[in-house]
Write a protein that holds these residues in place. Structure first.
Motif, PDB file in Angstrom:
ATOM      1  N   LEU A 274       0.831  -1.210   0.000  1.00 24.20           N
ATOM      2  CA  LEU A 274       0.000   0.000   0.000  1.00 24.20           C
ATOM      3  C   LEU A 274       0.864   1.258   0.000  1.00 24.20           C
ATOM      4  O   LEU A 274       0.589   2.218  -0.726  1.00 24.20           O
ATOM      5  CB  LEU A 274      -0.901   0.014   1.230  1.00 24.20           C
ATOM      6  CG  LEU A 274      -2.180  -0.817   1.132  1.00 24.20           C
ATOM      7  CD1 LEU A 274      -2.854  -0.873   2.497  1.00 24.20           C
ATOM      8  CD2 LEU A 274      -3.110  -0.195   0.103  1.00 24.20           C
ATOM      9  N   LEU A 275       1.929   1.238   0.815  1.00 21.74           N
ATOM     10  CA  LEU A 275       2.795   2.416   0.891  1.00 21.74           C
ATOM     11  C   LEU A 275       3.515   2.626  -0.428  1.00 21.74           C
ATOM     12  O   LEU A 275       3.635   3.763  -0.910  1.00 21.74           O
ATOM     13  CB  LEU A 275       3.811   2.249   2.035  1.00 21.74           C
ATOM     14  CG  LEU A 275       3.203   2.314   3.437  1.00 21.74           C
ATOM     15  CD1 LEU A 275       4.247   2.017   4.501  1.00 21.74           C
ATOM     16  CD2 LEU A 275       2.579   3.691   3.690  1.00 21.74           C
ATOM     17  N   LEU A 276       3.961   1.532  -1.049  1.00 20.15           N
ATOM     18  CA  LEU A 276       4.631   1.649  -2.340  1.00 20.15           C
ATOM     19  C   LEU A 276       3.673   2.224  -3.374  1.00 20.15           C
ATOM     20  O   LEU A 276       4.037   3.105  -4.157  1.00 20.15           O
ATOM     21  CB  LEU A 276       5.156   0.282  -2.802  1.00 20.15           C
ATOM     22  CG  LEU A 276       6.363  -0.249  -2.011  1.00 20.15           C
ATOM     23  CD1 LEU A 276       6.727  -1.646  -2.463  1.00 20.15           C
ATOM     24  CD2 LEU A 276       7.553   0.697  -2.180  1.00 20.15           C
ATOM     25  N   LEU A 277       2.431   1.732  -3.347  1.00 18.41           N
ATOM     26  CA  LEU A 277       1.434   2.235  -4.293  1.00 18.41           C
ATOM     27  C   LEU A 277       1.184   3.722  -4.051  1.00 18.41           C
ATOM     28  O   LEU A 277       1.028   4.498  -4.994  1.00 18.41           O
ATOM     29  CB  LEU A 277       0.127   1.466  -4.158  1.00 18.41           C
ATOM     30  CG  LEU A 277       0.118   0.040  -4.703  1.00 18.41           C
ATOM     31  CD1 LEU A 277      -1.266  -0.575  -4.540  1.00 18.41           C
ATOM     32  CD2 LEU A 277       0.523   0.022  -6.171  1.00 18.41           C
ATOM     33  N   ALA A 278       1.152   4.106  -2.785  1.00 16.60           N
ATOM     34  CA  ALA A 278       0.888   5.510  -2.475  1.00 16.60           C
ATOM     35  C   ALA A 278       1.997   6.393  -3.017  1.00 16.60           C
ATOM     36  O   ALA A 278       1.758   7.500  -3.500  1.00 16.60           O
ATOM     37  CB  ALA A 278       0.762   5.689  -0.964  1.00 16.60           C
ATOM     38  N   VAL A 279       3.242   5.901  -2.938  1.00 20.20           N
ATOM     39  CA  VAL A 279       4.363   6.725  -3.387  1.00 20.20           C
ATOM     40  C   VAL A 279       4.509   6.682  -4.903  1.00 20.20           C
ATOM     41  O   VAL A 279       4.608   7.717  -5.568  1.00 20.20           O
ATOM     42  CB  VAL A 279       5.666   6.248  -2.701  1.00 20.20           C
ATOM     43  CG1 VAL A 279       6.856   7.050  -3.215  1.00 20.20           C
ATOM     44  CG2 VAL A 279       5.551   6.405  -1.193  1.00 20.20           C
ATOM     45  N   PHE A 280       4.492   5.451  -5.451  1.00 21.45           N
ATOM     46  CA  PHE A 280       4.799   5.314  -6.883  1.00 21.45           C
ATOM     47  C   PHE A 280       3.565   5.070  -7.733  1.00 21.45           C
ATOM     48  O   PHE A 280       3.677   4.861  -8.945  1.00 21.45           O
ATOM     49  CB  PHE A 280       5.781   4.155  -7.093  1.00 21.45           C
ATOM     50  CG  PHE A 280       7.063   4.325  -6.325  1.00 21.45           C
ATOM     51  CD1 PHE A 280       7.979   5.316  -6.717  1.00 21.45           C
ATOM     52  CD2 PHE A 280       7.355   3.544  -5.236  1.00 21.45           C
ATOM     53  CE1 PHE A 280       9.158   5.482  -6.003  1.00 21.45           C
ATOM     54  CE2 PHE A 280       8.524   3.712  -4.531  1.00 21.45           C
ATOM     55  CZ  PHE A 280       9.438   4.682  -4.904  1.00 21.45           C
TER      56      PHE A 280
END
Lengths: 283, 600
Positions: free
Chosen positions: A31-37
């Motif tokens: 989820l955090l990766l999706l939020a950033v990238f």
């Protein structure tokens, strides 16, 4: 005193003891990766309409299908992560900082300050949370800042009460008195003795609250009181999709719905994992 | 009393129990064997971790899930208890074999009246129902000498004293007239006079009903006074067992002797608590100590207290709420609004002196130690430290003044007085950093290493957290922290009450040695007169917030003046077995002392 590498290995050991913790950490990381990238990863422009390809079911090109305006559902689900996490993180950070400050002080000082802050926290809590959030957004205006504000306010009482109880219980412990005999003033006792000891439980609440905050923001959007279309946001997508689902276009509601459920679930499970990691006694 | 030809009521043979832990299997019991005969009181004596409680839990099938019985047998009246189905165990528990647990307040359900809890047991094991069960509950309370049982049967546990709670627990255990009672430290946490009353009661019930008792205790004095036979356990093994008189007059095993010598009983010197073979460890500082100056009453005292008084304000509803509260909530005007915990105390502590403060729970001794340690501001009176008045200083500003260094305190429970998130190093460093303004440097490390040597705490363990240290090591950290800043006066608030006797013996010697080596003065707060006799020069006896007697140790123990002091001295369990002395049975002993039993 402990080198940080041992904390990392300790965390790894605790997490791998329980496969649910592994799943939670993995989901939150994704989820955090999706939020950033997210915007870079999305295969299509989430806002580009394509009237030639409306309501396509999931297929090879559009993995999650397309909506009634021909927008790619996968791309929209991916970019939503940033907005929903942003709201949740901002709101929870605000309620955590303010709530722990007020609650910690009222637990430590007691007296009139405790009396008043506790009553105010209770007054906030007697409202059904969602109704309170709705009322706040409706009164303040329907924009991102107010959604964050409303989410922060409904979460505030939890931190006030939790920090108050935790600090109150700790204050009567002998090691707090020992710190005073060792020449520590109030400020130092709060910062160096009380806060480190209450942090583990507060971090668990923080993690669980992140899940709630995401759900709260999405729910506000769902009933039209939060983020407004055409912005890609899980709550709005579920609301839009709900109308289409009657016609058999299930993918419009299922994919954002599952994303939302996973996010809430993962943050709740992460809370359990954090409790084990942060407990110095299990080291 | 003891017919060895009778088949035993309960027989444990070669019992081995293991626990599964994250670090592998741990053997808790290792081939434990002993018998309990009919109408016999058998004492199971050992320090923490010796497997006393695990043995009791094995008998009742109450072992935690991670525990496993590896081998051995437990036979009750010819019937094996191990491997019995839960349904059959249930009928045995409470009716045939019942148990009295360690702390009465947690063994009772806090939200049910005691009478109802006794009736529950009766309903589970007998055909009694309704009225009959209730009247039997009253009888049961009557049997344990609770006064006015018709009224007390409706009382909740919080409405009764610790001693009364323990009597109710005993009443519950005895309600179905079991043949075997397992009593797990039934008097731990009770005052000595209450302890004596409870033990006398247990023995009397045991004799009048012909019931057998397995009495688990860490206190050799109690075992000596009340048991027919004693089983000594160490680390899961039975090291010695036999008739009480034999064990205490001719102990065979090294561990039994060590325990016996560590139990403060009529010793002349503190060092006698430690077996001669282990004493040389105390070499280097011992020599220093001989040269230390003796207390000089002519000099100005370190601490001088006059008319010290402390009132606790009883909680009133906050003003804002009382305004809205209806009249039915308001207190009658006559109701007391404060409670006097410490009443007009005056005493002095001289340089190099150890002043004992003795009293039972609620006597105000803990409040006194907190007042002297400047954790609480007194309501009235004067406290002079080296002639300077400090009573009026607020504890919060005192904490940052230069005088904070001079009064330090060692707390009762080493476990809860250490911050769980700080290592031993950080705990000892804290006062040095704050009160001596040392910086984190080699100087600090040198000081801390020096303190470790003084309190004999291994330097290698400085990086450990409290939960990774043993009780004795935690106590040493607590002492090291207090003496690190060279205080003039150290308040010792029951510093060894949470420790095993053998550890206590070492720690007490350590404290005495430090006092001489560093020229400290102690205010030693304790409930244990045996320890006070060995540690202190003078003693104050406190009751109801007042000092009822103040005298030198020699005078107090040989010629107590006040009736309360006499009662306290009388309640101390004694080990009295001469070499050739004929054993007195528990029953006769309890009858001899029955006159002194305070009725509830």
């Amino acid at each position: 005193m402990q080198p940080s590498s041992s904390i990392v290995s300790h965390a790894a050991r605790i997490v791998t003891l329980n496969w649910l913790s592994v799943a939670a950490v993995a989901t939150v990381t994704i989820l955090l990766l999706l939020a950033v990238f997210g915007p870079m990863l999305a295969p299509f422009d989430p806002y580009a309409t394509d009237l030639g390809h409306v309501l396509l079911p999931p297929g090879r090109t559009h993995w999650f299908g397309t909506d009634q305006l021909g927008r790619d559902v996968l791309s929209r689900v991916i970019v939503s992560a940033r907005l929903d996490l942003f709201i949740a993180v901002c709101a929870v950070t605000a309620s955590f900082t303010i709530g722990v400050g007020i609650g910690g002080l009222s637990g430590y000082l007691g007296g009139a300050f405790d009396l008043w802050t506790s009553r105010i926290a209770e007054m906030l809590q007697v409202f059904p949370l969602f109704v309170l959030a709705m009322a706040l957004v409706a009164a303040l205006g329907n924009d991102l800042r107010n959604v964050i504000l409303a989410t922060a306010i409904v979460n505030l009482p939890f931190y006030v009460r939790l920090a108050r109880v935790e600090v109150g219980v700790l204050s009567s412990q002998l090691f707090v008195e020992a710190a005073r005999v060792a020449g520590n003033g109030d400020a130092r006792i709060i910062a160096r003795v009380l806060l480190p000891n209450v942090m583990p439980n507060l971090m668990i609440q923080l993690s669980v609250n992140l899940g709630w905050a995401i759900l709260n923001a999405a729910s506000l959007s769902f009933i039209g009181l939060g983020i407004r279309p055409p912005t890609a946001e899980w709550g709005i997508m579920v609301a839009d999709g709900a109308a289409q689902a009657m016609a058999g276009n299930w993918w419009l509601v299922v994919f954002p719905g599952v994303a939302l459920a996973l996010a809430v679930f993962a943050f709740n499970l992460l809370g359990d994992a954090l409790r084990d990691i942060l407990d110095v006694r299990s080291r | 009393m003891l017919k060895r030809s009778d088949p035993p009521l309960l027989s444990i043979d070669g019992l081995a129990v293991e626990f599964d832990t994250p670090h592998g299997r741990v053997r808790a019991l290792d081939h434990v064997s002993f018998d309990i005969g009919a109408a016999e009181i058998v004492g199971i004596v050992g320090e923490s971790g010796s497997g006393k409680s695990v043995t009791a839990y094995s008998i009742l099938g109450l072992l935690p899930r991670k525990a496993r019985v590896q081998s051995g047998s437990i036979t009750y009246l010819g019937r094996s208890l191990l491997g019995l189905p839960e349904s059959e165990l249930k009928t045995i528990r409470g009716s045939e074999i019942s148990m009295v647990f360690q702390s009465p307040q947690t063994a009772l359900n806090p939200i049910r009246p005691v009478g109802a809890q006794i009736s529950d047991v009766l309903r589970a094991h007998s055909p009694l129902r309704g009225r009959d069960a209730d009247s039997r509950a009253i009888e049961a309370l009557h049997a344990v000498r609770i006064q006015d049982p018709e009224r007390r049967v409706h009382a909740y546990p919080f409405e009764m004293s610790g001693g009364m709670c323990q009597r109710s627990v005993i009443a519950m255990a005895l309600a179905c007239t079991p043949r075997l009672l397992l009593a797990d430290e039934p008097t731990t946490g009770l005052d000595v006079t209450t302890q004596k009353a409870t033990m006398d009661l247990l023995v009397e019930l045991n004799r009048s009903r012909g019931m057998s008792t397995m009495f688990i205790t860490h206190d050799l004095g109690l075992a000596a006074q009340y048991c027919d036979r004693v089983v000594i356990m160490e680390r899961g093994r039975v090291v010695e067992h036999g008739p009480t008189a034999q064990i205490f007059s001719r102990p065979q095993h090294v561990y039994t002797r060590k325990l016996l010598s560590a139990t403060p009983q009529g010793h002349d010197k503190l060092t006698d608590l430690i077996p001669a073979s282990e004493r040389q460890v105390f070499g280097p500082i011992r020599q220093l100590s001989e040269a230390a100056p003796m207390p000089d009453p002519e000099k100005e005292p370190v601490l001088s207290v006059r008319g010290l008084t402390h009132d606790y304000v009883l909680q009133k509803p906050p003003r804002i709420l009382s305004k809205f509260m209806a009249p039915w909530h308001s207190r009658p005007e006559a109701a007391p609004t404060s409670f006097r915990a410490v009443d007009d105390l005056s005493f002095e502590v001289h340089q190099g002196e150890c002043l004992g403060l003795v009293g039972e729970s609620g006597s105000g001794k803990t409040t006194t130690s907190r007042l002297i340690a400047k954790l609480v501001k007194p309501s009235a009176g004067s406290i002079r430290l080296h002639g300077e008045e400090i009573a009026d200083t607020d504890p919060r500003s005192f904490a940052r003044s230069a005088k904070r260094r001079l009064i330090q305190i060692v707390f009762q429970d080493p476990a809860s007085s250490l911050d769980p998130r700080r290592t031993a190093f950080e705990a000892i460093a804290d006062p040095l950093l704050r009160l001596e303004r040392l910086k984190r440097s080699e100087e600090l490390e040198r000081r801390i290493h020096g303190i470790c040597d003084l309190v004999e705490f291994p330097q290698a363990l400085l990086g450990r957290y409290p939960h990774q240290l043993s009780g004795g090591q935690k106590a040493r950290v607590g002492i090291g922290r207090a003496i690190s800043v060279n205080p003039a006066l150290v308040v010792l608030d029951e510093p060894t009450s949470a420790l095993d006797v053998s550890v206590q013996a070492v720690v007490l010697n350590q404290l005495d040695k430090l006092k001489r080596a560093l020229g400290l003065s102690y205010l030693f707060v304790s409930h244990d007169l045996n320890i006070v006799r060995l540690m202190c020069d003078r003693v104050m006896v406190m009751k109801g917030g007042r000092i009822v007697e103040q005298a030198t140790v020699a005078d107090l123990f040989s010629r107590p003046q006040h009736a309360y002091t006499k009662a306290l001295l009388d309640a101390i369990p004694r080990i009295e077995f001469g070499g050739e002395q004929a054993p007195i049975s528990g029953f006769e002993r309890s009858r001899l002392s029955a006159g002194a039993v305070p009725r509830s």
